[in-house]
Design a protein around this motif. Structure first.
Motif, short mmCIF file in Angstrom:
data_model
loop_
_atom_site.label_atom_id
_atom_site.label_comp_id
_atom_site.label_asym_id
_atom_site.label_seq_id
_atom_site.Cartn_x
_atom_site.Cartn_y
_atom_site.Cartn_z
N ASN A 27 0.81 -1.21 0.00
CA ASN A 27 0.00 0.00 0.00
C ASN A 27 0.85 1.26 0.00
N ALA A 28 1.98 1.25 0.72
CA ALA A 28 2.85 2.43 0.73
C ALA A 28 3.45 2.67 -0.65
N MET A 432 8.28 19.98 4.25
CA MET A 432 8.06 20.06 2.80
C MET A 432 8.56 21.37 2.22
N VAL A 433 8.52 22.45 2.99
CA VAL A 433 8.94 23.75 2.48
C VAL A 433 10.42 23.76 2.14
N LEU A 444 10.90 10.66 1.74
CA LEU A 444 10.43 10.95 3.10
C LEU A 444 9.05 10.37 3.35
N LEU A 445 8.19 10.43 2.33
CA LEU A 445 6.81 9.99 2.49
C LEU A 445 6.69 8.47 2.64
N THR A 451 5.03 3.12 8.09
CA THR A 451 4.81 3.06 9.53
C THR A 451 3.34 3.19 9.88
N LEU A 452 2.64 4.11 9.21
CA LEU A 452 1.21 4.28 9.48
C LEU A 452 0.42 3.02 9.11
#
Length: 668
Positions: A27-28, A432-433, A444-445, A451-452
């Motif tokens: 899913n990730a 993100m900036v 990063l995502l 983990t989620l």
């Protein structure tokens, strides 16, 4: 402070099992891949592709396929409705308001009448149209409407395709294997359930066990649907699966009837229970056959002049044994069937066809009212973030109207969005900036999503919250193309989304869904009307259709927290189902004696007096129970064997009707 969760063995990455890793990785990767493809297609809001991949993240192939089909159809239907509504009403604000509110109400009403991917497709059609039309209210060029609709549909389909591709690359457990294992386990469970019900024990666990067995068989219908979408072999044998589930439900009703007879037969001989134990032991053997069972049943069957109650009980017990062997045979045939086999079981109706029309209409009214109210506030205040608020209101109202606990689901969504607002602020303006290209952000995502997903699998009590967190995360961190860094718009948008859910929560509090007790009374009333139809000379529903309707109504409150409402619905369903079986047995019973046929017809005619759709007429019930006993006493001295058989059937009917004494009288 308890820091045990920081222990090495309790970290989500360490304690995750291989199936959990496979699910989380699949899913990730799908969500990150969908985001990249949406950026590659130069779509303006690529986070919708990531959201779409998250929504179809089912653990089974069949679940992914059925959900994806429902999502594609719903997106196309919603986009088409959005083009019609916005294209014709954008210049007339109030016409626009009533048009979109009517569409959302229609989708809510329609979704409440169906289940599974059909209901999901109509729900998605509703809030997809809301997403498109609310974001297009400030358009100056109507041709941009087509661009927005096209982009949303492309984002949805991109996410679905990514989820499907990752399911192929990292497949989960086969739906077919899970279904066949569940069928075998349930078949064995029915024998254990028979041991419990056909004993002398009288405990509360019997009722809860009966309710659990029925609920588990109805749950297997979902496995059947998933196997249907994922396996060609099971699509060909769908009639067999439906027939097996029907027969397993019929076995539970036969056990309930046998239990009712034992409770009304206080002097049952000990040899009967010994024979029951021998029958159940024989049925446990893989090579059990009718000959061995018939030898045991012969020892239990009384002589022609014997106890009519024992004869009736043994006949019903034999029916249970033959049916159990028949289901075992069909399961074996199903297991051995290949893709070219075509089995032809007896025709049975689908398991679920009835719905609560009153509740569906009430949900549609709630959705219509809250959308009109929200649009009126938006028009009068010219709130710049009104589109975001009403989009979340539409999603919450349409999606949760048919859930078992709508208010609880919306409350959980509100809590999730509050946490997500804080997280998205830190994520967007703290991390993100500082990132100027896509690939560092994906790097990063990916571990974050991984983990989620593991949290969702491992923390069962918070699984729903983590699921909502993953689905709505993209829209809150606003992964747009090109990126936007306006802090004021970001805060206003997130506040508007939370306010939109609060508005939906208020709608569910003011126009409350019916309580489980009220829904239970409506379901019971529907069952009584259907049973009265069964008593007619030419009923509209067959025995199998009525049985299917009974179990569907019972399943509607299977997740209810109101135990009393759930118990009463189950009792009414079981009692009326037992009575229905006896009515059909009496109706199909043939004899040569005109006097016996007259007694049979009289007993069937008397049943119409004991209840109406409003409840039981207790005075008539007592009179008919006494009349049935008088019929039985009059039949016993007769020399014909048919008289003893009819006496047994009337005794079975009397045993089942006796349970109605606990029902609330008609005038209360």
């Amino acid at each position: 402070m308890n820091l045990q969760w920081l222990a090495w063995n309790n970290l989500p990455w360490i304690k995750a099992t291989r199936p959990q890793w496979r699910y989380a990785l699949r899913n990730a990767i799908a969500m990150c891949l969908a985001l990249c493809i949406a950026y590659g297609l130069d779509l303006d809001q690529p986070y919708w592709a990531m959201t779409s991949a998250a929504v179809v993240s089912f653990p089974t192939v069949g679940g992914v396929i059925s959900k994806s089909l429902g999502r594609i159809v719903g997106s196309l239907l919603g986009a088409g409705a959005a083009l019609l509504i916005a294209g014709h009403t954008l210049n007339e604000p109030w016409l626009f308001t009533f048009a979109i509110a009517a569409w959302l109400a229609c989708c809510t009403w329609t979704a409440s009448h169906y289940q599974n991917n059909v209901a999901y497709a109509f729900s998605l059609a509703g809030y997809t149209a809301a997403i498109i039309v609310f974001s297009s209210v400030n358009l100056t060029d109507i041709s941009d409407l087509w661009t927005i609709a096209q982009a949303r549909v492309c984002e949805v389909i991109s996410g679905i395709l990514c989820g499907g591709v990752m399911m192929l690359l990292l497949p989960s457990t086969s739906d077919g294997d899970a279904l066949m294992n569940s069928l075998h386990q349930m078949h064995q469970r029915l024998l254990q359930h028979a041991e419990l019900l056909l004993s002398r024990a009288e405990t509360e666990t019997i009722r809860t066990a009966h309710e659990t067995v029925i609920s588990q068989i109805l749950t297997m219908n979902l496995l059947r649907i998933q196997a249907f979408w994922s396996h060609y072999r099971f699509r060909r044998q769908n009639d067999v699966l439906n027939y097996v589930l029907h027969q397993q439900l019929r076995l539970t009703s036969v056990l309930s009837s046998l239990r009712r007879m034992l409770l009304n037969w206080h002097d049952a001989p000990e040899s009967l229970f010994t024979g029951i134990d021998a029958l159940l032991e024989e049925l446990k053997r893989p090579e059990a056959d009718k000959y061995r069972l018939a030898l045991i049943l012969r020892r239990l069957t009384p002589a022609a002049s014997g106890d009519y109650r024992q004869r009736a009980f043994v006949q019903r017990l034999r029916y249970y044994c033959w049916m159990y062997l028949n289901v075992s045979r069909w399961i074996r045939l199903l297991e051995r069937a290949d893709a070219d086999s075509q089995l032809q079981p007896p025709k049975v109706p689908a398991l679920a066809r009835e719905t609560d029309s009153a509740e569906a209409l009430w949900s549609a009214l709630r959705t219509f009212s809250v959308i009109v109210l929200g649009c009126a506030f938006w028009l009068n205040t010219q709130w710049s973030s009104g589109a975001s608020a009403l989009t979340l209101t539409a999603i919450a109202c349409v999606l949760y109207s048919s859930s078992p606990s709508p208010s609880g689901s919306v409350t959980l969504l509100l809590k999730t969005l509050l946490w997500l607002s804080l997280f998205s602020f830190v994520m967007k303006f703290g991390v993100m900036v500082q990132i100027s290209t896509l690939w560092p952000f994906v790097a990063l995502l990916f571990p974050l999503l991984l983990t989620l997903q593991l949290f969702k699998l491992q923390q069962k009590q918070r699984a729903a919250m983590w699921g909502q967190f993953i689905v709505f995360m993209g829209s809150f961190i606003a992964v747009t193309n090109p990126p936007e860094w306006d802090l004021q718009d970001f805060l206003n948008g997130n506040i508007a989304k939370v306010c939109g859910v609060i508005l939906a929560w208020l709608a569910f509090q003011v126009l409350r869904p019916s309580s489980d007790a009220r829904r239970s009374r409506r379901h019971i009333q529907a069952l009584r009307r259907a049973f009265l139809d069964q008593l007619r000379r030419h009923p509209q529903q067959s025995e199998s259709h009525f049985e299917s309707q009974i179990y569907h109504h019972i399943s509607q409150l299977s997740n209810s927290r109101d135990e009393q409402a759930r118990i009463w619905l189950l009792r009414w369903g079981v009692v009326l189902l037992n009575c229905s079986h006896i009515v059909w047995h009496l109706r199909q019973w043939h004899c040569t004696s005109d006097s016996l046929r007259g007694i049979r017809d009289g007993s069937l005619h008397d049943l119409q007096q004991i209840m109406s759709s409003r409840g039981v007429r207790h005075s008539a019930l007592d009179e008919i129970l006494n009349r049935l006993q008088s019929m039985i006493d009059a039949l016993l001295p007769l020399p014909e064997s048919e008289a003893s058989e009819l006496a047994g059937m009337l005794w079975r009917l009397r045993c089942s009707l006796g349970q109605l004494k606990q029902a609330v009288p008609q005038n209360q």
